[in-house]
Design an enzyme around this catalytic site. Structure first.
Site, PDB file in Angstrom:
ATOM      1  N   ASN A 152       0.809  -1.237   0.000  1.00  0.00           N
ATOM      2  CA  ASN A 152       0.000   0.000   0.000  1.00  0.00           C
ATOM      3  C   ASN A 152       0.835   1.276   0.000  1.00  0.00           C
ATOM      4  O   ASN A 152       0.360   2.317  -0.444  1.00  0.00           O
ATOM      5  CB  ASN A 152      -1.035  -0.023   1.123  1.00  0.00           C
ATOM      6  CG  ASN A 152      -0.425  -0.129   2.489  1.00  0.00           C
ATOM      7  OD1 ASN A 152       0.725  -0.543   2.624  1.00  0.00           O
ATOM      8  ND2 ASN A 152      -1.167   0.224   3.502  1.00  0.00           N
ATOM      9  N   GLY A 228       2.492  -5.624   7.646  1.00  0.00           N
ATOM     10  CA  GLY A 228       1.443  -6.362   6.944  1.00  0.00           C
ATOM     11  C   GLY A 228       0.280  -6.601   7.890  1.00  0.00           C
ATOM     12  O   GLY A 228       0.082  -5.841   8.841  1.00  0.00           O
ATOM     13  N   SER A 229      -0.441  -7.668   7.643  1.00  0.00           N
ATOM     14  CA  SER A 229      -1.643  -7.921   8.445  1.00  0.00           C
ATOM     15  C   SER A 229      -1.267  -8.515   9.802  1.00  0.00           C
ATOM     16  O   SER A 229      -0.193  -9.112   9.976  1.00  0.00           O
ATOM     17  CB  SER A 229      -2.548  -8.884   7.696  1.00  0.00           C
ATOM     18  OG  SER A 229      -1.890 -10.120   7.542  1.00  0.00           O
ATOM     19  N   GLY A 233       1.600 -11.238  10.754  1.00  0.00           N
ATOM     20  CA  GLY A 233       2.606 -10.775  11.729  1.00  0.00           C
ATOM     21  C   GLY A 233       2.762 -11.750  12.879  1.00  0.00           C
ATOM     22  O   GLY A 233       3.875 -12.024  13.337  1.00  0.00           O
ATOM     23  N   GLU A 250       4.732  -4.205  12.279  1.00  0.00           N
ATOM     24  CA  GLU A 250       3.764  -3.114  12.098  1.00  0.00           C
ATOM     25  C   GLU A 250       2.546  -3.729  11.437  1.00  0.00           C
ATOM     26  O   GLU A 250       2.641  -4.201  10.303  1.00  0.00           O
ATOM     27  CB  GLU A 250       4.327  -2.034  11.159  1.00  0.00           C
ATOM     28  CG  GLU A 250       5.375  -1.154  11.766  1.00  0.00           C
ATOM     29  CD  GLU A 250       4.838  -0.323  12.907  1.00  0.00           C
ATOM     30  OE1 GLU A 250       3.603  -0.152  13.023  1.00  0.00           O
ATOM     31  OE2 GLU A 250       5.667   0.133  13.700  1.00  0.00           O
ATOM     32  N   CYS A 284      -2.905   1.474   6.529  1.00  0.00           N
ATOM     33  CA  CYS A 284      -3.029   0.903   7.881  1.00  0.00           C
ATOM     34  C   CYS A 284      -3.581   1.960   8.832  1.00  0.00           C
ATOM     35  O   CYS A 284      -4.165   1.628   9.856  1.00  0.00           O
ATOM     36  CB  CYS A 284      -1.722   0.305   8.357  1.00  0.00           C
ATOM     37  SG  CYS A 284      -0.298   1.266   7.945  1.00  0.00           S
ATOM     38  N   GLU A 464       8.726   2.561  14.087  1.00  0.00           N
ATOM     39  CA  GLU A 464       9.497   2.980  12.922  1.00  0.00           C
ATOM     40  C   GLU A 464       9.503   4.501  12.886  1.00  0.00           C
ATOM     41  O   GLU A 464       8.909   5.167  13.721  1.00  0.00           O
ATOM     42  CB  GLU A 464       8.871   2.406  11.660  1.00  0.00           C
ATOM     43  CG  GLU A 464       8.928   0.892  11.652  1.00  0.00           C
ATOM     44  CD  GLU A 464       8.639   0.294  10.303  1.00  0.00           C
ATOM     45  OE1 GLU A 464       7.671   0.698   9.654  1.00  0.00           O
ATOM     46  OE2 GLU A 464       9.408  -0.599   9.889  1.00  0.00           O
TER      47      GLU A 464
HETATM   48  P1  ADP Z   1      -1.429  -7.541   3.263  1.00  0.00           P
HETATM   49  O1  ADP Z   1      -2.742  -7.966   3.815  1.00  0.00           O
HETATM   50  O2  ADP Z   1      -1.056  -6.135   3.491  1.00  0.00           O
HETATM   51  O3  ADP Z   1      -1.137  -8.046   1.877  1.00  0.00           O
HETATM   52  P2  ADP Z   1       0.252  -9.613   4.312  1.00  0.00           P
HETATM   53  O4  ADP Z   1       0.517  -9.754   5.753  1.00  0.00           O
HETATM   54  O5  ADP Z   1      -0.463 -10.700   3.614  1.00  0.00           O
HETATM   55  O6  ADP Z   1      -0.446  -8.219   4.230  1.00  0.00           O
HETATM   56  O7  ADP Z   1       1.593  -9.363   3.499  1.00  0.00           O
HETATM   57  C1  ADP Z   1       2.576  -8.420   3.850  1.00  0.00           C
HETATM   58  C2  ADP Z   1       3.923  -8.922   3.364  1.00  0.00           C
HETATM   59  O8  ADP Z   1       4.225 -10.139   4.035  1.00  0.00           O
HETATM   60  C3  ADP Z   1       3.993  -9.245   1.878  1.00  0.00           C
HETATM   61  O9  ADP Z   1       5.294  -8.937   1.403  1.00  0.00           O
HETATM   62  C4  ADP Z   1       3.762 -10.738   1.838  1.00  0.00           C
HETATM   63  O10 ADP Z   1       4.323 -11.359   0.713  1.00  0.00           O
HETATM   64  C5  ADP Z   1       4.481 -11.179   3.097  1.00  0.00           C
HETATM   65  N1  ADP Z   1       3.996 -12.427   3.699  1.00  0.00           N
HETATM   66  C6  ADP Z   1       2.755 -12.961   3.617  1.00  0.00           C
HETATM   67  N2  ADP Z   1       2.692 -14.098   4.341  1.00  0.00           N
HETATM   68  C7  ADP Z   1       3.911 -14.279   4.900  1.00  0.00           C
HETATM   69  C8  ADP Z   1       4.472 -15.255   5.781  1.00  0.00           C
HETATM   70  N3  ADP Z   1       3.765 -16.275   6.245  1.00  0.00           N
HETATM   71  N4  ADP Z   1       5.760 -15.107   6.163  1.00  0.00           N
HETATM   72  C9  ADP Z   1       6.489 -14.054   5.736  1.00  0.00           C
HETATM   73  N5  ADP Z   1       6.015 -13.116   4.916  1.00  0.00           N
HETATM   74  C10 ADP Z   1       4.748 -13.208   4.492  1.00  0.00           C
END
Ligand code: ADP
Length: 495
Positions: A152, A228-229, A233, A250, A284, A464
């Site tokens: 995003n 990310g989500s 996380g 975050e 976010c 951050e």
């Molecule tokens: P969003 O909902 O913002 O796409 P995600 O948490 O799915 O958030 O993804 C954020 C980042 O984390 C992306 O770069 C994604 O490829 C990566 N990602 C998703 N799943 C995993 C995981 N299990 N371990 C590490 N990185 C991940």
């Protein structure tokens, strides 16, 4: 011909070891393919981490001001290329051009700001309790850092991680979001053009469940910075715990604006529209709850709906567009599913609530700006992060109730209150459970030189931005120099 892009590992652009790729699409027009990128697996990740590990000893001995000079040059390249980067960003992830320019500007600001840290990276000195003894603490880099970023803010967020990690003396493996690989590619190119030595930064493109998982689990990665989500996380944190790895998270938000009965309603409406529908609600810090005092609820709601209905959807590159598309099909379906959930929960859908396919929007992933009303705190639409243009209006009768409702989610990133009463403002500043609170301003608009992050399920205690980001990418080392010429015993040689 679709343009092909590569990983950058150990100073070389290269295909994934298994030869697999994935496509990057324009969400405003799915027939517009931006490029084909490597779909990396654990063996690519391992090569990148090994390169970062091998180059770490040399990089961390480069004086920090010299490391930082490279970042200054990178910022200057970004300034020069700002318009082109912003246009590419809009094409890649959909947000309107003005917001994409803001994203590039944030990357520039962050890069200049943290480059300045190259001549600070302050530690402490303090008197020793013993004579002829000197005591101080210094920041030291950690080793190989992993940066895992979302789509995003595809340029800004990577700079929040990469620039401080590198200035502090770490080497980096960067796994950007699979929806915005091109912006990551551009950032790496810019850092190389600015003079970053090979092997110091390694780019591994790919899918979270493949490249991301492998990177987090790699034993030679010493610190992970993830945005990310909240669900992802938590998985990342679990894996890091197994390996005793430092991890900074975050994550999500369900950010409220409180509108009190004494608020400047024009101002509050501006903030609500910008916070809820900017970046199509995919920030976010997006405003996803409007907690409005009973006395102004009707007027606020009517005017908010009117404003939402005036927003024009379309390709973010067009000057007539106010709101761009959602990022991908899965997100479009997810956002739409919340409209169904809202119905089932008994909320009112005052506007929107459907996939928008008018004119050229049929080619992309558009969702009509949606407003849920008569929402109560126990509803899922009041609790869960939707990441779309779907704010929920909730009515309250007092400041105390507003704060209780605001604090009733598991998230705690941003928050805001509109009031003209300084007493109410200060009570909200004290009581809102959030990493960030605004008074008479929307929930978005973080500045790079202040700490950014959240409480509860939004973060794990790190921040951050500002100098606090250095705590993520450095360890403290405490140094004692005894020049007394004898054994002095702390706590024992007293008096
Ligand atoms: P969003 O909902 O913002 O796409 P995600 O948490 O799915 O958030 O993804 C954020 C980042 O984390 C992306 O770069 C994604 O490829 C990566 N990602 C998703 N799943 C995993 C995981 N299990 N371990 C590490 N990185 C991940």
């Amino acid at each position: 011909m679709t343009q092909e892009y590569f990983n950058y590992i150990n100073g070389k652009w290269q295909v994934s070891r298994a030869g697999r790729t994935f496509e990057d699409l324009n969400p405003a027009n799915k027939t517009d393919i931006i490029g084909r990128f490597p779909r990396s697996d654990a063996s690519d990740v391992d090569a990148a981490v090994q390169a970062a590990r091998v180059h770490y000893p040399r990089w961390h001995r480069v004086p920090a001001p010299r490391r930082a000079e490279i970042m200054f040059r990178a910022a200057e390249i970004m300034v020069r290329r700002k318009d082109e980067l912003a246009r590419a960003m809009t094409r890649e992830m959909g947000k309107v051009l003005q917001e994409a320019s803001g994203d590039v500007q944030e990357a520039i600001d962050m890069t200049y700001y943290i480059a300045g840290e190259g001549r600070r990276l302050f530690g402490q000195t303090t008197p020793s309790e013993l004579p002829d003894k000197f005591a101080m603490s210094v920041r030291v880099p950690i080793g190989v850092a992993a940066a895992i970023t979302p789509w995003n803010f595809p340029l800004a967020i990577p700079t929040w991680k990469l620039i401080p990690a590198l200035v502090a003396g770490n080497t980096v493996v960067f796994k950007p979001a699979e929806d915005t690989p091109l912006m990551a590619q551009r950032l790496v190119e810019i850092l190389l053009e600015a003079g970053l030595p090979e092997g110091v930064l390694n780019l591994v493109q790919g899918i979270g469940e493949e490249a991301g998982v492998a990177l987090v689990a790699h034993p030679d990665v010493k610190v992970v910075s993830f945005t990310g989500s909240s669900e992802t996380g938590r998985e990342v944190a679990k894996v890091c715990a197994e390996h005793y790895k430092k991890v900074a998270l975050e994550m999500g938000g369900k950010n409220p604006i409180i509108v009190m009965d004494d608020a400047d309603l024009d101002l509050a409406l501006e903030g609500a529209v910008w916070g809820a529908f900017g970046t199509t609600g995919q920030r976010c810090t997006a405003t996803s709850r409007l907690i409005v005092h009973r006395a102004v609820r009707r007027e606020f709601t009517d005017r908010f709906v009117e404003r939402a209905q005036q927003l024009r959807l379309g390709d973010g590159l067009l000057p007539t567009t106010d709101v761009g598309p959602l990022i991908n099909e899965a997100q479009l379906r997810r956002v739409h599913s919340y409209t169904e959930i809202a119905r089932q929960e008994g909320a009112k859908i005052l506007t929107g609530g459907y996939i928008y396919t008018e004119g050229d929007c049929a080619k992309g992933l558009f969702y009509a700006p949606t407003i849920f009303a008569e929402v109560t705190p126990d509803m899922r639409i009041a609790q869960e992060e939707i990441f779309g243009p779907c704010p929920a209006i909730m009515e309250v009768g007092s400041l105390e109730e507003a704060i209780d409702v605001a604090n009733s989610t598991t998230y705690g990133l941003s928050s805001a209150i509109y009031t003209r009463d300084v007493n109410k403002a200060f009570i909200a500043l004290r009581e809102l459970e959030a990493g960030i609170t605004y008074v008479n301003s929307s929930t978005i608009g973080a500045e790079v030189h202040l700490p950014f992050g959240g409480v509860k399920h939004t973060g794990n205690g790190h921040r951050e931005g500002s100098q606090t980001v250095l705590d993520v990418f450095t360890e403290w080392k405490t140094l004692y120099i005894d020049y007394s010429g004898r054994l002095q015993k702390a706590q024992i040689d007293v008096g």
